[in-house]
Write an enzyme that holds these catalytic residues in place. Structure first.
Site, short mmCIF file in Angstrom:
data_model
loop_
_atom_site.label_atom_id
_atom_site.label_comp_id
_atom_site.label_asym_id
_atom_site.label_seq_id
_atom_site.Cartn_x
_atom_site.Cartn_y
_atom_site.Cartn_z
N ASN A 186 2.50 -2.98 -4.12
CA ASN A 186 1.27 -2.08 -4.40
C ASN A 186 0.45 -2.59 -5.36
OD1 ASN A 186 -0.10 0.71 -3.53
ND2 ASN A 186 -0.16 0.78 -5.89
N ARG A 239 -36.81 9.73 37.48
CA ARG A 239 -36.52 8.28 36.89
C ARG A 239 -37.35 7.40 37.75
NH1 ARG A 239 -31.96 5.86 36.53
NH2 ARG A 239 -32.44 4.73 34.34
N ASN A 244 -5.84 4.00 10.19
CA ASN A 244 -6.70 4.76 10.96
C ASN A 244 -7.73 3.55 10.83
OD1 ASN A 244 -5.75 6.69 12.29
ND2 ASN A 244 -6.39 8.29 10.70
N GLU A 270 -7.49 15.72 19.26
CA GLU A 270 -6.96 16.52 18.18
C GLU A 270 -8.26 17.49 17.35
OE1 GLU A 270 -6.11 15.73 13.46
OE2 GLU A 270 -4.80 14.59 14.82
N HIS A 323 -6.50 9.98 20.46
CA HIS A 323 -5.77 10.91 20.07
C HIS A 323 -6.03 11.81 19.02
CE1 HIS A 323 -3.10 12.43 16.94
NE2 HIS A 323 -1.95 12.54 18.01
N ASN A 324 -6.97 11.21 18.11
CA ASN A 324 -7.54 12.23 17.07
C ASN A 324 -8.98 12.74 17.56
OD1 ASN A 324 -5.82 10.68 15.23
ND2 ASN A 324 -7.30 10.14 13.80
N ARG A 337 -18.00 20.54 13.62
CA ARG A 337 -17.66 20.31 12.38
C ARG A 337 -18.78 19.62 11.35
NH1 ARG A 337 -12.15 17.25 11.42
NH2 ARG A 337 -10.64 18.28 13.10
N GLY A 341 0.80 -0.96 0.01
CA GLY A 341 0.14 -0.12 0.06
C GLY A 341 1.04 1.17 -0.02
N LEU A 342 1.26 1.63 -1.17
CA LEU A 342 2.23 2.84 -1.19
C LEU A 342 1.48 3.97 -1.74
CD1 LEU A 342 5.02 0.79 -3.09
CD2 LEU A 342 4.78 1.29 -0.72
N GLY A 364 2.14 5.22 3.00
CA GLY A 364 2.88 4.11 3.11
C GLY A 364 4.25 4.30 2.52
N SER A 403 0.88 8.62 13.95
CA SER A 403 0.38 9.99 13.99
C SER A 403 1.68 10.78 13.28
CB SER A 403 -0.27 10.58 15.30
OG SER A 403 -0.48 11.86 15.11
N LYS A 424 -4.93 5.60 19.41
CA LYS A 424 -4.80 6.74 18.38
C LYS A 424 -6.28 7.13 17.95
CE LYS A 424 -2.94 8.50 14.53
NZ LYS A 424 -4.23 8.69 13.52
#
Length: 484
Positions: free
Chosen positions: A41, A454, A111, A198, A194-195, A296, A18-19, A23, A137, A191
């Site tokens: 690839n 409740r 990801n 971010e 982390h995102n 967003r 996967g380039l 990658g 990352s 990760k």
């Protein structure tokens, strides 16, 4: 030896399939550090292009077929998969499996959603193979020059793979920004969070920019100068640094500030949504990250925003009498809100670690985020130190350093949020972060009323402040209380 070595059997120390940009750059990073790198690839032309353009950076073994690619790897084979998450990743793994032998290691460095990683790890483990879900990352520059790397999987696989990853990772004070995170999906989970952090960090910075623009009537270039100054202090970080650069940039086509010609619709690839969805599953309040994700979504809600043009805001006119004081208020509010976002993210990591038995070292996560990654920042050193003082710290905000640092900015924080509301400037991440701060420190919350409600409509019971046990009141009867 350098360049391409086609068809050599069992010589490559690590392989990348996967380039695309990430990658390609990871493969170059491995080669620059002296490793012989197998390349593959789906389109062989892309493999040939990498060797033609960068063959002088190290030793590459280029293969046109997956079978030749696997054959070119020394055992235990170490295969880095860098393709689109989801179905494409599964397709590559399915193609690899018949070609691999017991003890080989497959590394998904994309990801991926952590439940997918857990599923894949279980499947490969049953076949005697190691599957490593690794967060990476730093974007394309980090992949090439040193990313932050968050590998999960078996400890046995890390014993083999870890030294290579630590070698190519970013270094801060000589310490690699890479460490073993935990079993199965732990690396991709960290990760993901982390995102999410971010997302919050970027939204808070955008809100700070908007407040400075609206409150001061300042130009993008003027605000760029403010952010550049902030980057010299406690707010020093990659995101603050690039914000100053973006705001200072002038659009070549129009001569206008670049930020003013960019459409105000922020896109997302899904990791923020995953973070919020998982936090709801775990019952962890990550309000800053959630508001950033929703902001967003709101920015892209084109029909709704068009219809809302008819809504009345009845906002006041912003009149800042002391420019320097206002700038300092925004700076302090930004710092406090950023601390809340990180605190919430680390709470989520702790909750998932307990849920899935990962035993994640939160201090180590802060340490490997200090360099290479998008959220790298000066105050990650402080977070690392906080967890070194108390590895079981229940709330980052309760660490003495952060307690004092945030307290110093609370008056400014309140002024900024109230002024934004009075003047009709949306500041959802600032506002929700302050509300969280006030909520988590409150001696008593109105949740008591919610629990009583409740019990009234659903007999969901309640506990009391004055004695142990669970209780229910017969609300539609004689209102007697029963201990259950």
């Amino acid at each position: 030896m350098s360049g391409a070595a086609v068809g050599q059997v069992g010589v490559a120390e690590i392989g990348v399939t996967g380039l695309a940009v990430m990658g390609r750059n990871l493969a170059r990073n491995f080669a620059r550090h002296g490793y012989t790198v197998a390349l593959h690839n789906r389109s062989f032309a892309k493999t040939q292009s990498l060797v033609a353009d960068h063959g002088d950076e190290g030793t590459f073994v280029a293969s046109e077929t997956m079978a030749d690619f696997v054959a070119s790897l020394a055992r235990p084979r170490k295969v880095v998969v860098m393709v689109k998450a989801g179905g494409p990743t599964d397709a590559v793994i399915d193609e690899l499996l018949p070609l691999l032998d017991e003890g080989d290691i497959v590394i998904d460095a994309g990801n991926a959603h952590f439940p997918d990683t857990r599923r894949r790890e279980e499947t490969l483990r049953a076949r005697g193979l190691h599957f490593v879900g690794s967060g990476v990352s730093g974007g394309e520059e980090g992949a090439l020059n040193g990313p932050s790397i968050m590998p999960g999987g078996s400890r046995e696989s890390y014993a083999v793979l870890g030294p290579i990853l630590e070698d190519i990772a970013a270094k801060v004070d000589g310490v690699p920004c890479c460490t073993y995170v935990g079993s199965d999906g732990a690396g991709h989970f960290v990760k993901m969070v982390h995102n999410g952090i971010e997302y919050a960090d970027m939204q808070l910075i955008a809100e700070a920019y908007d407040l400075l623009k609206q409150g001061l009537g300042a130009s993008a270039a003027e605000i760029a100068t403010i952010f550049a100054e902030w980057n010299e202090g406690d707010l020093e970080s990659f995101l603050i640094e690039i914000t100053a650069d973006v705001l200072a940039h002038v659009d070549a086509a129009t001569g206008e500030a670049f930020v003013d010609v960019v459409l105000d619709q922020a896109e997302q690839k899904g990791t923020g949504r995953w973070t919020v969805q998982n936090a709801l599953d775990l019952g962890v309040p990550i309000t800053g990250i959630a508001e950033a994700t929703f902001a967003r979504a709101l920015s892209g809600s084109v029909p709704q925003r068009a219809a809302a043009a008819a809504l009345h805001g009845e906002a006041g006119e912003w009149d800042v009498s002391d420019r320097a004081a206002f700038v300092e208020d925004v700076r302090l509010a930004l710092y406090a809100s950023k601390v809340v976002a990180y605190s919430q993210g680390f709470d989520q990591i702790a909750a998932a670690s307990a849920e899935f038995g990962w035993d994640i070292d939160r201090g180590a996560m802060a340490r490997i985020w200090r360099g290479g990654c998008i959220i790298r920042a000066r105050f990650l050193n402080r977070i690392t130190e906080a967890y070194e003082r108390d590895a079981d710290l229940p709330l980052l905000l309760a660490d003495p350093y952060f307690t004092q640092a945030v307290a110093a900015g609370v008056p400014s924080w309140r002024r900024v949020v109230s002024q934004a509301a009075l003047n009709g400037v949306p500041a959802p991440a600032f506002s929700s972060s302050l509300a969280y701060y006030d909520g988590v420190r409150a001696a008593r919350l109105p949740a008591a009323l919610i629990q009583a409600q409740r019990d009234f409509f659903g007999a969901h019971t309640y506990r009391r402040t004055d004695r142990d046990g669970t209780f229910h009141t017969e609300w539609t009867g004689d209102r007697t209380e029963t201990a259950l």
